[in-house]
Scaffold this active site. Sequence first.
Site, PDB file in Angstrom:
ATOM      1  N   ARG A   1       0.852  -1.184   0.000  1.00 42.10           N
ATOM      2  CA  ARG A   1       0.000   0.000   0.000  1.00 42.10           C
ATOM      3  C   ARG A   1       0.893   1.240   0.000  1.00 42.10           C
ATOM      4  O   ARG A   1       1.732   1.398   0.898  1.00 42.10           O
ATOM      5  CB  ARG A   1      -0.903  -0.004   1.245  1.00 42.10           C
ATOM      6  CG  ARG A   1      -1.675   1.277   1.408  1.00 42.10           C
ATOM      7  CD  ARG A   1      -2.573   1.285   2.640  1.00 42.10           C
ATOM      8  NE  ARG A   1      -3.181   2.591   2.717  1.00 42.10           N
ATOM      9  CZ  ARG A   1      -3.136   3.406   3.765  1.00 42.10           C
ATOM     10  NH1 ARG A   1      -2.540   3.036   4.887  1.00 42.10           N
ATOM     11  NH2 ARG A   1      -3.673   4.596   3.711  1.00 42.10           N
TER      12      ARG A   1
ATOM     13  N   HIS B   1      -2.760  11.085   0.948  1.00 42.01           N
ATOM     14  CA  HIS B   1      -2.154  10.872   2.265  1.00 42.01           C
ATOM     15  C   HIS B   1      -1.498  12.202   2.648  1.00 42.01           C
ATOM     16  O   HIS B   1      -0.301  12.287   2.886  1.00 42.01           O
ATOM     17  CB  HIS B   1      -1.161   9.705   2.212  1.00 42.01           C
ATOM     18  CG  HIS B   1      -0.857   9.078   3.531  1.00 42.01           C
ATOM     19  ND1 HIS B   1      -1.038   7.728   3.787  1.00 42.01           N
ATOM     20  CD2 HIS B   1      -0.381   9.603   4.685  1.00 42.01           C
ATOM     21  CE1 HIS B   1      -0.668   7.455   5.037  1.00 42.01           C
ATOM     22  NE2 HIS B   1      -0.259   8.587   5.606  1.00 42.01           N
TER      23      HIS B   1
ATOM     24  N   GLU C   1      -7.028   8.501   6.616  1.00 41.37           N
ATOM     25  CA  GLU C   1      -7.251   9.165   7.905  1.00 41.37           C
ATOM     26  C   GLU C   1      -7.738  10.601   7.765  1.00 41.37           C
ATOM     27  O   GLU C   1      -7.042  11.548   8.175  1.00 41.37           O
ATOM     28  CB  GLU C   1      -5.962   9.124   8.744  1.00 41.37           C
ATOM     29  CG  GLU C   1      -5.448   7.723   9.016  1.00 41.37           C
ATOM     30  CD  GLU C   1      -4.193   7.690   9.899  1.00 41.37           C
ATOM     31  OE1 GLU C   1      -3.676   8.767  10.231  1.00 41.37           O
ATOM     32  OE2 GLU C   1      -3.752   6.591  10.250  1.00 41.37           O
TER      33      GLU C   1
ATOM     34  N   ASN D   1      -7.044   1.821  10.255  1.00 39.91           N
ATOM     35  CA  ASN D   1      -5.715   2.039  10.846  1.00 39.91           C
ATOM     36  C   ASN D   1      -5.895   2.032  12.354  1.00 39.91           C
ATOM     37  O   ASN D   1      -6.622   2.866  12.899  1.00 39.91           O
ATOM     38  CB  ASN D   1      -5.132   3.390  10.420  1.00 39.91           C
ATOM     39  CG  ASN D   1      -4.772   3.413   8.936  1.00 39.91           C
ATOM     40  OD1 ASN D   1      -4.918   2.406   8.246  1.00 39.91           O
ATOM     41  ND2 ASN D   1      -4.303   4.548   8.473  1.00 39.91           N
TER      42      ASN D   1
ATOM     43  N   TYR E   1      -3.845   1.801  16.124  1.00 36.08           N
ATOM     44  CA  TYR E   1      -2.583   1.847  16.870  1.00 36.08           C
ATOM     45  C   TYR E   1      -2.774   1.669  18.371  1.00 36.08           C
ATOM     46  O   TYR E   1      -1.951   1.053  19.027  1.00 36.08           O
ATOM     47  CB  TYR E   1      -1.861   3.169  16.602  1.00 36.08           C
ATOM     48  CG  TYR E   1      -1.316   3.239  15.192  1.00 36.08           C
ATOM     49  CD1 TYR E   1      -0.070   2.720  14.889  1.00 36.08           C
ATOM     50  CD2 TYR E   1      -2.069   3.779  14.149  1.00 36.08           C
ATOM     51  CE1 TYR E   1       0.432   2.737  13.594  1.00 36.08           C
ATOM     52  CE2 TYR E   1      -1.581   3.806  12.860  1.00 36.08           C
ATOM     53  CZ  TYR E   1      -0.334   3.281  12.585  1.00 36.08           C
ATOM     54  OH  TYR E   1       0.151   3.282  11.300  1.00 36.08           O
TER      55      TYR E   1
ATOM     56  N   GLU F   1      -3.247  -0.128   8.275  1.00 41.23           N
ATOM     57  CA  GLU F   1      -2.048   0.240   9.037  1.00 41.23           C
ATOM     58  C   GLU F   1      -2.171  -0.323  10.443  1.00 41.23           C
ATOM     59  O   GLU F   1      -3.243  -0.251  11.062  1.00 41.23           O
ATOM     60  CB  GLU F   1      -1.871   1.758   9.190  1.00 41.23           C
ATOM     61  CG  GLU F   1      -1.474   2.488   7.947  1.00 41.23           C
ATOM     62  CD  GLU F   1      -1.286   3.983   8.180  1.00 41.23           C
ATOM     63  OE1 GLU F   1      -0.979   4.393   9.324  1.00 41.23           O
ATOM     64  OE2 GLU F   1      -1.454   4.735   7.206  1.00 41.23           O
TER      65      GLU F   1
HETATM   66  O1  IFM Z   1       2.976   7.633   9.947  1.00 38.88           O
HETATM   67  C1  IFM Z   1       1.601   7.653  10.170  1.00 38.88           C
HETATM   68  C2  IFM Z   1       0.844   7.473   8.868  1.00 38.88           C
HETATM   69  O2  IFM Z   1       1.210   8.429   7.929  1.00 38.88           O
HETATM   70  C3  IFM Z   1      -0.631   7.571   9.108  1.00 38.88           C
HETATM   71  N1  IFM Z   1      -1.055   6.719  10.179  1.00 38.88           N
HETATM   72  C4  IFM Z   1      -0.299   6.723  11.401  1.00 38.88           C
HETATM   73  C5  IFM Z   1       1.170   6.570  11.119  1.00 38.88           C
HETATM   74  C6  IFM Z   1       1.964   6.597  12.436  1.00 38.88           C
HETATM   75  O3  IFM Z   1       1.764   7.803  13.085  1.00 38.88           O
END
Ligand code: IFM
Length: 449
Positions: A79, A123, A168, A295, A297, A355
């Site tokens: 990606r 992005h 995002e 995404n 985290y 992500e």
């Molecule tokens: O690096 C970023 C990415 O560009 C978008 N999502 C989160 C990642 C980590 O912060």
Amino acid sequence: MPSADAIFPAGFVWGAATAAYQIEGAHDEDGRGPSIWDTFSHTPGKVANGDTGDVACDHYHRYPEDIALMRELGLGAYRFSIAWPRIFPTGMGRPNPAGIDFYRRLVDALRAAGIEPYVTLYHWDLPQALQDQGGWANRDTVHRFGEYAHTVAVALGAVVHNWITHNEPWVAAFLGHLTGDHAPGARDLRTALQVSHHLLLSHAEATEAIRAEAAVGDRVGITLNLSPVEPAGDTNADAEAAHRHDGYLNRWFLDPLFRGSYPDDMLRWYGDAAPTVQGGDLARINSPIDFLGVNYYFRSVVRHDAASGPLQVAQVQPAGRPYTDMGWEVYPGGLYALLTRLHRDYAPAALSITENGAAFADQVVDGAVVDAERQSYLHDHLLACYRAVEEGVPLQGYFAWSLLDNFEWAYGYAKRFGLIHVDYATQRRTVKQSGRWYAEVTRENGVRG
Ligand code: IFM
């Protein structure tokens, strides 16, 4: 989380992700125009250490070497994002053939290596010339994005079958226009909300443009950064703060995309700052997509705090928990909770983790990077995905963030997310221990033991 065999369904897509401004470099080559991130990173005080994406990982020149590394990792998919200002240096007018050629060469090389391209159109690198006309706060930018999407779909549609309109939009809208931490650095709630609406509308416009060129089986989706939200305490105020934060981060994007309306409670909360929405906008935004990119985290734990910004919500870092180098809690259970909630409440046709990953302060020692914490982070999050799949969530792929260490926005090069270490002085790449482990995952189609 205990170790166990977790072998994914046949055909599950294993990939890694990057973004143009974070890795390409070559900021002024072959006719590329400046983006808002060039302007922002060159503005003193905006990015740690004064870092910029001028050179980054020099991927623009080194993509053949990087594709060879993707093969070492056994990736089935990659990606990446297209830099809008390579295609339209001033955001409009005639497309730049040299910009299109770069991505055609990249996609051809990926295909020759047996790697499926997943292309993100936006992005965060808006052409600066469009920012000069109001950027995403200006509704015209929606149409410019549609033209750009159409141009790229015509140029690459025969060889790209998976499209992601936006990455995002919450970050682009709110970090870019409310907190000012990201380009273009604005700080105004009403602007941020109008931008969020235009980003969603431009997703609809780009989806329509791609579908007009698409072949049967081509897929279009959008990627959201999502996080389950939990109250820090057991008061009503904290519960309401958590619901509000969920509205701000998650429902503000999910509801229009999957239900055709903004959440009522958030419209009430935003009051006069709520965006101007024209008739027909929400129906377009609500058109079906083929997959939702997620995404993930960390989870969000929040409490009510009347002094904390327009949402009156403060983030809490629970004590005694593990944290990454970003200060983000390691909480794999949040990914399971998120996936099952999305399936239950919004029922997207398919989902992909576009992500997931972690930054740690890696070092090369004797030619090796032993990043056991990242390996364990990925391992535990894959088990969370597996649990969700077992319970019927239509998860079709997983993309680790990131293929390479890269330019981490306002943190510059200080934070390393890669499966592959980059020495920025020499551009030497070193596959980390986590990358070698991920190669086993892609080969085994899952996690063993
Ligand atoms: O690096 C970023 C990415 O560009 C978008 N999502 C989160 C990642 C980590 O912060």
